[in-house]
Scaffold this motif. Structure first.
Motif, PDB file in Angstrom:
ATOM      1  N   GLU A  85       0.829  -1.202   0.000  1.00 59.43           N
ATOM      2  CA  GLU A  85       0.000   0.000   0.000  1.00 59.43           C
ATOM      3  C   GLU A  85       0.866   1.256   0.000  1.00 59.43           C
ATOM      4  O   GLU A  85       0.431   2.308  -0.450  1.00 59.43           O
ATOM      5  N   ILE A  86       2.101   1.090   0.517  1.00 56.02           N
ATOM      6  CA  ILE A  86       3.054   2.214   0.493  1.00 56.02           C
ATOM      7  C   ILE A  86       3.775   2.259  -0.843  1.00 56.02           C
ATOM      8  O   ILE A  86       3.919   3.313  -1.453  1.00 56.02           O
ATOM      9  N   ASN A  87       4.217   1.092  -1.299  1.00 56.14           N
ATOM     10  CA  ASN A  87       4.928   1.018  -2.578  1.00 56.14           C
ATOM     11  C   ASN A  87       4.749  -0.393  -3.134  1.00 56.14           C
ATOM     12  O   ASN A  87       5.082  -1.372  -2.471  1.00 56.14           O
ATOM     13  N   GLN A  88       4.234  -0.470  -4.358  1.00 56.61           N
ATOM     14  CA  GLN A  88       3.937  -1.760  -4.974  1.00 56.61           C
ATOM     15  C   GLN A  88       5.179  -2.616  -5.221  1.00 56.61           C
ATOM     16  O   GLN A  88       5.072  -3.816  -5.450  1.00 56.61           O
ATOM     17  N   ASN A  89       6.338  -2.032  -5.144  1.00 53.34           N
ATOM     18  CA  ASN A  89       7.568  -2.762  -5.485  1.00 53.34           C
ATOM     19  C   ASN A  89       8.136  -3.572  -4.325  1.00 53.34           C
ATOM     20  O   ASN A  89       9.103  -4.324  -4.508  1.00 53.34           O
ATOM     21  N   TYR A  90       7.561  -3.428  -3.131  1.00 49.00           N
ATOM     22  CA  TYR A  90       8.095  -4.159  -1.984  1.00 49.00           C
ATOM     23  C   TYR A  90       7.853  -5.654  -2.126  1.00 49.00           C
ATOM     24  O   TYR A  90       6.794  -6.085  -2.621  1.00 49.00           O
ATOM     25  N   VAL A  91       8.855  -6.462  -1.704  1.00 54.44           N
ATOM     26  CA  VAL A  91       8.715  -7.922  -1.665  1.00 54.44           C
ATOM     27  C   VAL A  91       9.117  -8.396  -0.270  1.00 54.44           C
ATOM     28  O   VAL A  91       9.580  -7.610   0.561  1.00 54.44           O
ATOM     29  N   LEU A  92       8.923  -9.681  -0.015  1.00 57.73           N
ATOM     30  CA  LEU A  92       9.269 -10.235   1.297  1.00 57.73           C
ATOM     31  C   LEU A  92      10.745  -9.991   1.632  1.00 57.73           C
ATOM     32  O   LEU A  92      11.617 -10.061   0.745  1.00 57.73           O
ATOM     33  N   ASP A  93      10.992  -9.708   2.905  1.00 60.76           N
ATOM     34  CA  ASP A  93      12.325  -9.468   3.480  1.00 60.76           C
ATOM     35  C   ASP A  93      12.892  -8.092   3.161  1.00 60.76           C
ATOM     36  O   ASP A  93      14.007  -7.771   3.606  1.00 60.76           O
ATOM     37  N   ASP A  94      12.156  -7.287   2.384  1.00 64.15           N
ATOM     38  CA  ASP A  94      12.577  -5.900   2.201  1.00 64.15           C
ATOM     39  C   ASP A  94      12.425  -5.137   3.518  1.00 64.15           C
ATOM     40  O   ASP A  94      11.694  -5.570   4.426  1.00 64.15           O
ATOM     41  N   ILE A  95      13.111  -3.992   3.606  1.00 65.11           N
ATOM     42  CA  ILE A  95      12.975  -3.115   4.775  1.00 65.11           C
ATOM     43  C   ILE A  95      12.155  -1.893   4.365  1.00 65.11           C
ATOM     44  O   ILE A  95      12.505  -1.182   3.417  1.00 65.11           O
ATOM     45  N   VAL A  96      11.078  -1.671   5.110  1.00 64.70           N
ATOM     46  CA  VAL A  96      10.226  -0.504   4.867  1.00 64.70           C
ATOM     47  C   VAL A  96      10.537   0.548   5.933  1.00 64.70           C
ATOM     48  O   VAL A  96      10.603   0.232   7.129  1.00 64.70           O
ATOM     49  N   GLU A  97      10.743   1.787   5.498  1.00 64.05           N
ATOM     50  CA  GLU A  97      10.978   2.875   6.442  1.00 64.05           C
ATOM     51  C   GLU A  97       9.749   3.778   6.493  1.00 64.05           C
ATOM     52  O   GLU A  97       9.293   4.284   5.458  1.00 64.05           O
ATOM     53  N   ILE A  98       9.253   3.968   7.722  1.00 67.32           N
ATOM     54  CA  ILE A  98       8.056   4.794   7.935  1.00 67.32           C
ATOM     55  C   ILE A  98       8.429   5.927   8.888  1.00 67.32           C
ATOM     56  O   ILE A  98       8.953   5.675   9.979  1.00 67.32           O
ATOM     57  N   GLU A  99       8.169   7.158   8.478  1.00 63.47           N
ATOM     58  CA  GLU A  99       8.543   8.288   9.333  1.00 63.47           C
ATOM     59  C   GLU A  99       7.705   8.297  10.608  1.00 63.47           C
ATOM     60  O   GLU A  99       6.476   8.201  10.572  1.00 63.47           O
ATOM     61  N   VAL A 100       8.421   8.407  11.752  1.00 61.33           N
ATOM     62  CA  VAL A 100       7.743   8.440  13.058  1.00 61.33           C
ATOM     63  C   VAL A 100       8.285   9.583  13.908  1.00 61.33           C
ATOM     64  O   VAL A 100       8.301   9.512  15.133  1.00 61.33           O
ATOM     65  N   THR A 101       8.720  10.659  13.255  1.00 63.30           N
ATOM     66  CA  THR A 101       9.322  11.767  13.987  1.00 63.30           C
ATOM     67  C   THR A 101       8.322  12.379  14.975  1.00 63.30           C
ATOM     68  O   THR A 101       7.270  12.886  14.554  1.00 63.30           O
ATOM     69  N   PRO A 102       8.604  12.364  16.295  1.00 67.64           N
ATOM     70  CA  PRO A 102       7.697  12.978  17.270  1.00 67.64           C
ATOM     71  C   PRO A 102       7.686  14.494  17.120  1.00 67.64           C
ATOM     72  O   PRO A 102       8.678  15.097  16.695  1.00 67.64           O
ATOM     73  N   ARG A 103       6.563  15.109  17.494  1.00 66.94           N
ATOM     74  CA  ARG A 103       6.459  16.567  17.347  1.00 66.94           C
ATOM     75  C   ARG A 103       7.448  17.302  18.244  1.00 66.94           C
ATOM     76  O   ARG A 103       7.939  18.366  17.877  1.00 66.94           O
ATOM     77  N   ASP A 104       7.720  16.765  19.437  1.00 69.91           N
ATOM     78  CA  ASP A 104       8.619  17.454  20.369  1.00 69.91           C
ATOM     79  C   ASP A 104      10.031  16.865  20.356  1.00 69.91           C
ATOM     80  O   ASP A 104      10.789  16.998  21.324  1.00 69.91           O
ATOM     81  N   PHE A 105      10.411  16.216  19.263  1.00 74.27           N
ATOM     82  CA  PHE A 105      11.726  15.583  19.210  1.00 74.27           C
ATOM     83  C   PHE A 105      12.855  16.609  19.058  1.00 74.27           C
ATOM     84  O   PHE A 105      14.005  16.326  19.369  1.00 74.27           O
ATOM     85  N   GLY A 106      12.539  17.804  18.611  1.00 80.83           N
ATOM     86  CA  GLY A 106      13.555  18.837  18.396  1.00 80.83           C
ATOM     87  C   GLY A 106      14.340  19.169  19.648  1.00 80.83           C
ATOM     88  O   GLY A 106      15.563  19.324  19.618  1.00 80.83           O
TER      89      GLY A 106
END
Length: 365
Positions: free
Chosen positions: A82-103
């Motif tokens: 759903e993020i990218n049709q090119n992904y296959v098993l054992d690939d690494i998916v990176e999803i941004e999780v930057t907290p709002r107060d991380f600065g």
């Protein structure tokens, strides 16, 4: 984080010689730990600092699997596509999780990392500067003393002068300037540790190099040094130029050069002798200030038997054997000293009428 931060790292690179890229890599690694600690998560993450803008982003890294067993570490193939049709098993998916107060956390972490790296770099520069001075003389100021050491300020670093490396007849006051010989430079977790000595024979050698231009220029060579710190020393010198007197060069006009060294060593007596290729002549010179009648060399035992006039025996041996002991250290030969009378009694040798051996040496009290 912003452009000012990136520019500050560039300035540190210029002034301190610390690579900006290495600093950013270290900050990113530290921020991963800070993120996990502050947000109580065990997920795999990657922190990215934009090299141009300074913008920081945190990405959760998940492995593509058929069946998700741990949502913190895995993502289903359906969700990944759903993020990218090119992904296959054992690939690494990176999803941004930057907290709002991380600065705020990022800024604090970056400051700690940069401060630590600057401190490490400065320690490294100090270590590199002083490792080159190992076995050389430095001048410092006495800061304090405890039961084991004097602590000497050398400018950028504090060195230690163990009390065991101080001459018996000297004590230093706080604020007093002192010359000492660097015996060891170690790179410890607390920074460079520099060990000094006032008793090492190398101190005497370096003092002569400082005071005698002919030694510094390489015309006169110091062949050997023997020292009982605070009491007496012997130094053997040789000239590479037949027209230059090595002993006279070390003594200096009116004895000025050697007297300067004697003053620095708090009155330590110094015998300056001419090094000779002939073992017999060298041993005779080394026993200065006593006169020598004869030297017999035993190569296999590396021993020299020396005969001196009866009235010179105590002088040749010295107080508590000091003169003979230093001569042996200087030459590297065992020395057996006998008076004429002892030689006649022990070896059946008739008393000699031979003139005293030529000796080229000077004794400075």
């Amino acid at each position: 984080m912003n452009m000012d931060f990136i520019e500050a790292l560039a300035e540190i690179e210029r002034e301190k010689g610390i690579s900006k890229e290495l600093l950013i890599d270290a900050i990113e690694a530290a921020m991963i730990s800070s993120y996990k600690r502050n947000f109580n998560t065990a997920q795999n993450v990657r922190v990215d600092i934009n090299r141009q803008t300074g913008v920081i982003r945190v990405y959760a890294r998940k492995t593509v699997v058929e069946d998700v067993l741990d949502a913190r570490l895995e993502i289903s193939l359906h969700a990944a596509r759903e993020i990218n049709q090119n992904y296959v098993l054992d690939d690494i998916v990176e999803i941004e999780v930057t907290p709002r107060d991380f600065g705020r956390i990022a800024a604090q972490t970056a400051k700690q990392v940069v401060t630590q790296r600057i401190r490490e770099a400065e320690r490294g520069l100090i270590y590199n500067a002083f490792i080159e001075k190992e076995e050389d003389i430095v001048t410092g100021i006495v800061q304090r003393q405890d039961q084991r050491h004097y602590y000497i300020d050398l400018g950028k670093v504090e060195a230690v002068l163990p009390l065991t490396e101080v001459m018996p007849n000297e004590k230093f006051k706080q604020g007093e300037r002192v010359k000492a010989y660097i015996t060891k430079v170690e790179n410890t977790t607390k920074g460079p540790q520099i060990i000094l000595s006032r008793t090492h024979p190398g101190l005497l050698k370096r003092l002569f190099e400082l005071e005698v231009p002919e030694i510094y220029e390489g015309v006169v060579e110091i062949k050997s040094v023997a020292r009982e710190a605070g009491f007496r020393s012997k130094i053997a010198v040789h000239s590479r130029n037949d027209e230059v007197d090595p002993v006279g060069s070390c003594v200096g006009p009116k004895g000025l050069r050697v007297q300067t060294i004697v003053g620095e060593l708090r009155g330590e007596k110094i015998d300056i002798v001419r090094w000779m290729e002939s073992v017999e002549e060298y041993v005779a010179n080394a026993l200065s200030p006593s006169k020598v009648l004869e030297v017999n060399v035993f190569e296999n035992e590396k021993m020299a038997r020396v005969i001196v006039p009866d009235y010179q025996l105590s002088l040749a041996i010295g107080i508590k054997g000091q003169n003979a002991r230093l001569a042996a250290k200087l030459t590297g030969w065992k020395i057996d000293i006998k008076s004429e009378a002892q030689a006649e009694q022990e070896y059946g040798r008739p008393r000699t009428q031979v003139e005293e051996m030529h000796q080229d040496s000077v004794s400075i009290d």
